[in-house]
Design a protein around this motif. Structure first.
Motif, PDB file in Angstrom:
ATOM      1  N   UNK A 392       0.922  -1.377   0.422  1.00  0.00           N
ATOM      2  CA  UNK A 392      -0.113   0.047  -0.001  1.00  0.00           C
ATOM      3  C   UNK A 392       1.256   1.750  -0.177  1.00  0.00           C
ATOM      4  N   UNK A 393       0.833   1.732  -1.000  1.00  0.00           N
ATOM      5  CA  UNK A 393       1.243   3.400  -1.230  1.00  0.00           C
ATOM      6  C   UNK A 393       0.576   4.466  -0.284  1.00  0.00           C
ATOM      7  N   UNK A 394       0.582   5.024   0.664  1.00  0.00           N
ATOM      8  CA  UNK A 394      -0.618   5.931   1.589  1.00  0.00           C
ATOM      9  C   UNK A 394      -0.196   7.706   1.461  1.00  0.00           C
ATOM     10  N   UNK A 395       0.860   7.785   0.115  1.00  0.00           N
ATOM     11  CA  UNK A 395       0.519   9.116  -0.249  1.00  0.00           C
ATOM     12  C   UNK A 395      -0.094   9.276  -1.438  1.00  0.00           C
ATOM     13  N   UNK A 396      -0.469  10.396  -1.788  1.00  0.00           N
ATOM     14  CA  UNK A 396      -1.230  11.122  -3.285  1.00  0.00           C
ATOM     15  C   UNK A 396      -0.666  11.003  -4.368  1.00  0.00           C
ATOM     16  N   UNK A 397       1.008  10.587  -4.067  1.00  0.00           N
ATOM     17  CA  UNK A 397       1.633  10.535  -5.658  1.00  0.00           C
ATOM     18  C   UNK A 397       2.433   9.275  -5.801  1.00  0.00           C
ATOM     19  N   UNK A 398       1.965   9.334  -7.254  1.00  0.00           N
ATOM     20  CA  UNK A 398       2.779   8.369  -8.202  1.00  0.00           C
ATOM     21  C   UNK A 398       4.185   8.130  -8.390  1.00  0.00           C
ATOM     22  N   UNK A 399       5.255   7.429  -7.872  1.00  0.00           N
ATOM     23  CA  UNK A 399       6.155   7.498  -8.089  1.00  0.00           C
ATOM     24  C   UNK A 399       7.411   6.403  -8.084  1.00  0.00           C
ATOM     25  N   UNK A 400       7.735   6.299  -8.243  1.00  0.00           N
ATOM     26  CA  UNK A 400       9.294   4.977  -8.557  1.00  0.00           C
ATOM     27  C   UNK A 400       9.795   5.093  -7.236  1.00  0.00           C
ATOM     28  N   UNK A 401       9.497   4.019  -6.590  1.00  0.00           N
ATOM     29  CA  UNK A 401       9.572   3.595  -4.374  1.00  0.00           C
ATOM     30  C   UNK A 401      10.351   2.027  -4.517  1.00  0.00           C
ATOM     31  N   UNK A 402      10.920   1.896  -3.691  1.00  0.00           N
ATOM     32  CA  UNK A 402      11.154   0.358  -2.897  1.00  0.00           C
ATOM     33  C   UNK A 402      10.278   0.419  -2.421  1.00  0.00           C
ATOM     34  N   UNK A 403      10.058  -0.443  -2.226  1.00  0.00           N
ATOM     35  CA  UNK A 403       9.110  -1.365  -1.116  1.00  0.00           C
ATOM     36  C   UNK A 403       9.774  -2.115   0.210  1.00  0.00           C
ATOM     37  N   UNK A 404       9.026  -2.165   1.115  1.00  0.00           N
ATOM     38  CA  UNK A 404       9.404  -3.398   1.868  1.00  0.00           C
ATOM     39  C   UNK A 404       8.402  -4.049   2.924  1.00  0.00           C
ATOM     40  N   UNK A 405       8.308  -5.624   2.890  1.00  0.00           N
ATOM     41  CA  UNK A 405       7.307  -6.360   3.514  1.00  0.00           C
ATOM     42  C   UNK A 405       8.408  -7.596   4.018  1.00  0.00           C
ATOM     43  N   UNK A 406       7.128  -8.375   4.971  1.00  0.00           N
ATOM     44  CA  UNK A 406       7.231  -9.442   5.695  1.00  0.00           C
ATOM     45  C   UNK A 406       6.757 -10.616   5.132  1.00  0.00           C
ATOM     46  N   UNK A 801     -11.682  -6.854  -5.251  1.00  0.00           N
ATOM     47  CA  UNK A 801     -10.840  -6.004  -5.824  1.00  0.00           C
ATOM     48  C   UNK A 801      -9.660  -5.926  -6.269  1.00  0.00           C
ATOM     49  N   UNK A 802      -9.429  -5.026  -7.210  1.00  0.00           N
ATOM     50  CA  UNK A 802      -8.678  -5.412  -7.961  1.00  0.00           C
ATOM     51  C   UNK A 802      -6.929  -5.414  -7.766  1.00  0.00           C
ATOM     52  N   UNK A 803      -6.858  -5.283  -8.340  1.00  0.00           N
ATOM     53  CA  UNK A 803      -5.347  -6.110  -8.281  1.00  0.00           C
ATOM     54  C   UNK A 803      -4.121  -4.745  -8.029  1.00  0.00           C
ATOM     55  N   UNK A 804      -4.860  -3.635  -9.684  1.00  0.00           N
ATOM     56  CA  UNK A 804      -4.077  -2.615  -8.781  1.00  0.00           C
ATOM     57  C   UNK A 804      -5.121  -1.551  -8.728  1.00  0.00           C
ATOM     58  N   UNK A 805      -4.701  -0.222  -7.586  1.00  0.00           N
ATOM     59  CA  UNK A 805      -6.060   0.319  -7.616  1.00  0.00           C
ATOM     60  C   UNK A 805      -4.892   1.415  -6.832  1.00  0.00           C
ATOM     61  N   UNK A 806      -5.731   2.891  -7.657  1.00  0.00           N
ATOM     62  CA  UNK A 806      -5.246   4.188  -6.658  1.00  0.00           C
ATOM     63  C   UNK A 806      -6.538   4.740  -7.004  1.00  0.00           C
ATOM     64  N   UNK A 807      -6.836   5.362  -5.217  1.00  0.00           N
ATOM     65  CA  UNK A 807      -8.107   6.642  -5.347  1.00  0.00           C
ATOM     66  C   UNK A 807      -8.151   7.767  -6.240  1.00  0.00           C
ATOM     67  N   UNK A 808      -6.899   8.654  -5.276  1.00  0.00           N
ATOM     68  CA  UNK A 808      -6.775   9.921  -6.071  1.00  0.00           C
ATOM     69  C   UNK A 808      -4.846   9.926  -6.373  1.00  0.00           C
ATOM     70  N   UNK A 809      -4.915  11.319  -6.929  1.00  0.00           N
ATOM     71  CA  UNK A 809      -3.766  11.853  -6.528  1.00  0.00           C
ATOM     72  C   UNK A 809      -3.677  13.114  -7.138  1.00  0.00           C
ATOM     73  N   UNK A 810      -2.106  13.938  -6.525  1.00  0.00           N
ATOM     74  CA  UNK A 810      -2.336  15.429  -6.859  1.00  0.00           C
ATOM     75  C   UNK A 810      -1.236  14.822  -6.995  1.00  0.00           C
ATOM     76  N   UNK A 811      -0.487  16.209  -7.649  1.00  0.00           N
ATOM     77  CA  UNK A 811       0.676  16.439  -8.291  1.00  0.00           C
ATOM     78  C   UNK A 811       2.168  16.924  -6.915  1.00  0.00           C
ATOM     79  N   UNK A 812       3.300  17.299  -7.508  1.00  0.00           N
ATOM     80  CA  UNK A 812       4.417  17.061  -6.888  1.00  0.00           C
ATOM     81  C   UNK A 812       4.270  18.415  -5.862  1.00  0.00           C
TER      82      UNK A 812
END
Length: 890
Positions: A392-406, A801-812
């Motif tokens: 889950x990306x809980x920022x309203x910005x779509x950008x390249x990220x590293x992720x971490x999971x257990x 629920x869809x496998x990819x989901x975005x509720x909304x986004x804002x600019x940088x």
């Protein structure tokens, strides 16, 4: 004969939630006092009104014990006989998240309004310094005035106690400085001796300080006081005996409305930290670090994880956990009361606060667990895959990220694939084998124990790619034969690096190098330890004491890695065990500090974590970060929605004793999250998780972050920087051995070394990246204890629920502040901010069926937003999002 000055006597009580007494003590007393007050206000029409500290929590707690008195209270509040709100509790404005302050006022104003009236005064009678954004926040709630006690230099006001207070975004609020505090009329009497020796001198002083008006404010209350039933008679008697003053039994709203028919010239800008007339307790921000650390964790889990996660779940059809969030926030508001979060309390009270914070953290984790599980189960049903995890990306910005999971797997080796796409690169940071244990199975022959197969727990860092804004991405885990590629510790390496930074250990020191800008910070880190001859309110240097430094480290290990690299060092030194040893120049104690540095792929900052198991008493420990700069005359730190500029040296320090200041105006400052130094384009900055105090050491070119203080007394007379009586209760010594902080502590922050012209944007982007806005959940049955509620059955109200989901986004161009369900539960509330000196524009967009409107902090709707919207310089914008919950239009 000159016109009589009008004296507005305001009966009130200042109600500390807890302090050297517990919250239970407070509420027992509250019930008795409120019973008495209600009867007094109902029977005596001449008793104009009573103000109960601007706190709605008082009503909330009282009605838990006296629910039958709800309508009686409501009638008094509607009639403005009893003033409550706008706060839920009197929060310390410099130790909590800006959104916690706003939420405190939202609950306070909304609840008070539901009873008939919320006091239109931003009331700040006793908190230790004023947040720069309070004028803007108050005005956006529709609050017209502010009354405050602490933080003002008299020469900045001139000859008036009324002034305009201005936030960094330019918003002003009409304000009054209660120069004599909130209790000058506490013992109001018409006795000749009292009038002559106490009352008239106070009124003469107030008259001289109110050049532009004949309206004088006389607060008549004190801590946990009982309403004075004799006040109407006393007012009548005073009017008959005093020809110079007209006494009026009144309230704060009436006083401000009458006084502000005049114009007052003074304008004060930003934060108010002056300790001239009233103590600010600058160094209380490092008292009881454990409370600050846990509060930061609780706030972050709610604001950065749970609320935006719940908003995503709500948009998919899940119920929003508003009742649980109400409970969590009210628990936090109790913690945020100024004595509580300050830590200047009895050990028993601080123990209650710690317990409260742990409960909030457990509730936030548990509720997030349920939502993640319900969403992931729905994704699995839609995708037709069981071995998945959702990031889950809980920022309203779509950008390249590293992720971490257990992740839990039966085999040590596995692959990760982004659903519908190709295999994803990842790195196993840690892996351990866990025994499966035994399971009891009921059979016809009775219970039988079955040995379960073991499994592996792996912490992974993965190349997540462009994660959907305010949404999630699904990944598939596929087990395979073979061994995993564990990272190995090595003693041969002395450097770690990523594409932006390089950190090297040599000759007992670490050096940070920016590979892109060629900046170098040599001898980056050391530690300072000094005696603390103070109390729970204030650090106090010990006469003759010299700082002792932990500056020479030894290398513990280095871990190379594809995405995450670590380097660990240890500092250790013999130190005095307590204050007596300091005085005798002995050192039978010691301190060991283990520091782990991390560099992550794609990040331009260094992650730092210190671990200390403290055994020492009466001392302060700070980390000293060497800045590669010559001019450190100014520093910058975040507060509210921008950065504040501060002077590293305070010229008022020269004559503070001669001027009779309440305490020394030491240039030790608060920070909400980040502090920075800038020279030309060169920037040296930190972003912290729970540390709230810093100082710039101009001679040694260091940024000093206070890690923690150890003291054992609540209140102490005649400190080096605070002369006179003890703060708080000055007729009893309260010992607080728990405040010596003999425990294991963790300190986390990040260091950034870069070049930029846009300091505000750079620091807010830095903090946004470092403060965690991600969470993950794996659908698995091997381990049911990692997430505490996994072993229990729950309903799954959303089937797919869809496998990819975005509720909304804002600019940088702007930065995320919060997202939650609206108070009216008819949509979502989003808040963004613009810390820069120029107006910013952003576009809010969505593929969902959403509409957007402007709103204020009270969440009252304004005009429509279509596409692009402007956010003022150093300002913020609240946006109401109208939406569907699943398939049902709200």
């Amino acid at each position: 004969m000159s016109e009589r000055k009008k004296v507005y006597v305001v009966p009130h009580s200042h109600w500390d939630r807890e302090w050297y007494f517990t919250i239970e003590d407070s509420n027992l007393l509250l019930t008795e006092n409120m019973d008495y007050l209600i009867q007094l206000l109902e029977i005596d029409e001449s008793f104009h009104a009573y103000m109960f500290d601007g706190q709605m929590s008082i009503v909330d707690d009282y009605l838990k014990i006296r629910p039958e008195n709800r309508e009686r209270l409501k009638k008094l509040i509607q009639a403005k006989k009893l003033f409550v709100g706008p706060w839920y509790t009197q929060a310390d404005s410099l130790l909590v998240n800006k959104e916690s302050l706003i939420r405190n006022l939202l609950y306070g104003t909304r609840m008070a309004s539901s009873f008939g009236h919320s006091m239109s005064i931003g009331y700040l009678p006793d908190i230790f310094g004023q947040n720069a954004y309070l004028p803007s926040i108050f005005k956006d709630f529709g609050i017209e005035y502010s009354i405050l006690q602490r933080g003002i230099y008299q020469d900045e006001l001139g000859d008036d106690l009324n002034f305009q207070w201005q936030s960094p975004d330019g918003t002003r609020i009409k304000s009054n400085y209660i120069y004599l505090g909130y209790g000058p009329g506490k013992f109001l009497s018409s006795d000749d001796e009292y009038v002559t020796e106490r009352l008239k001198p106070m009124l003469e002083k107030l008259g001289k300080l109110n050049k532009s008006t004949g309206h004088l404010l006389l607060p008549a209350g004190g801590d946990q006081v009982l309403a004075r039933s004799h006040f109407p008679e006393t007012i009548k008697a005073l009017n008959e005996m005093d020809a110079d003053h007209e006494y009026i039994l009144s309230d704060y709203e009436t006083y401000m409305e009458e006084a502000w028919k005049e114009e007052f010239p003074a304008v004060l800008e930003g934060e108010l930290l002056a300790p001239q007339k009233s103590r600010i307790h600058n160094t209380i921000r490092s008292q009881r670090y454990d409370i600050k650390y846990l509060n930061n964790e609780a706030e972050s889990k709610i604001l950065h994880i749970l609320e935006p996660l719940a908003a995503i779940g709500y948009s998919l059809g899940l119920n929003y956990p508003q009742s649980w969030l109400d409970h969590m926030w009210k628990q936090l508001f109790d913690v945020h009361a100024h004595d509580s979060i300050g830590g200047c309390n009895s050990d028993q009270t601080n123990s209650d606060i710690i317990s409260r914070l742990h409960k909030v953290i457990r509730l936030a984790d548990g509720q997030a667990n349920l939502i993640k599980k319900q969403i992931t189960h729905a994704v699995s049903s839609k995708l037709g895959e069981k071995n998945i995890f959702v990031l889950f990306n809980l920022l309203p910005k779509q950008k390249e990220q590293m992720g971490q999971a257990v992740l839990f797997t039966k085999k040590p080796a596995f692959t990760i694939t982004k659903a519908g796409e190709s295999e994803t690169a990842f790195e196993i940071l840690e892996q351990e084998y866990i025994s499966g244990g035994k399971q009891v199975v009921v059979t016809a022959d009775g219970d039988k124990e079955i040995e379960l197969e073991g499994y592996y727990r792996s912490t992974v860092s993965l190349q997540a790619g462009s994660l959907p804004s305010m949404g999630y991405q699904t990944f598939i885990v596929s087990e395979k034969d073979g061994e995993s590629e564990d990272r190995q510790e090595t003693s041969s390496l002395s450097c770690i690096e990523n594409s932006a930074l390089k950190l090297c250990f040599e000759n007992g020191n670490v050096t940070l190098f920016n590979k892109l800008t060629k900046q170098t910070a040599e001898q980056l880190i050391s530690f300072e330890n000094t005696a603390d001859d103070g109390d729970s309110y204030d650090y106090s240097p010990l006469e003759g004491d010299q700082p002792m430094y932990l500056s020479n480290a030894k290398l513990l290990y280095a871990k190379p890695g594809k995405f995450v690299q670590e380097l660990a060092v240890e500092h250790e030194r013999a130190l005095p065990a307590n204050l007596d040893e300091r005085k005798k120049k002995q050192a039978t104690g010691s301190m060991k500090i283990v520091t782990v540095f991390e560099l992550h792929q794609g990040e331009d900052f260094l992650r730092v974590k210190h671990e200390i198991e403290n055994t020492l008493e009466d001392q302060r420990t700070r980390v000293l970060l060497k800045a590669p700069m010559k001019d450190l005359s100014k520093s910058y730190a975040d507060q509210g929605f921008t950065l504040l500029e501060r002077s590293s040296e305070n010229p008022r320090m020269e004559n503070w004793r001669e001027e009779g200041y309440a305490e020394a105006p030491v240039p030790i400052y608060p920070l909400e999250t980040a502090a920075a130094l800038k020279e030309g384009q060169n920037v040296f900055a930190v972003s912290c998780k729970g540390m709230k105090e810093y100082e710039v050491l101009t001679e040694t070119k260091e940024l000093a972050l206070t890690l923690f203080r150890s003291v054992g007394l609540l209140g102490k007379d005649n400190l080096a920087w605070r002369p006179g009586r003890a703060s708080g209760i000055n007729n009893k010594i309260v010992e607080t051995p728990d405040a010596q902080m003999k425990q294991k502590m963790v300190f986390e922050y990040a260091v950034q070394l870069k070049q930029t012209e846009q300091l505000e944007d750079a620091i807010f982007a830095f903090s946004e990246s470092f403060q965690n806005h991600q969470t993950a959940y794996q659908l698995q049955s091997l381990n049911t204890f990692e997430e505490r509620l996994d072993r229990f059955e729950i309903p799954y109200p959303v089937k797919e629920a869809p496998q990819v989901y975005s509720l909304f986004s804002i600019d940088d161009g702007v930065y995320f502040s919060m997202c939650k369900l609206a108070w009216e539960q008819d949509g979502l509330i989003l808040r963004v901010c613009n810390p820069s000196e120029e107006e910013a524009e952003t576009v809010i967009s969505s593929d969902r069926n959403l509409s957007f409107k402007e709103a204020n902090l009270y969440e009252k709707e304004g005009g429509e937003i279509s596409g692009r919207t402007a956010v003022t310089s150093r300002g913020y914008k609240t946006i109401k999002i109208s939406m569907k919950k699943g398939d049902d239009i709200l």
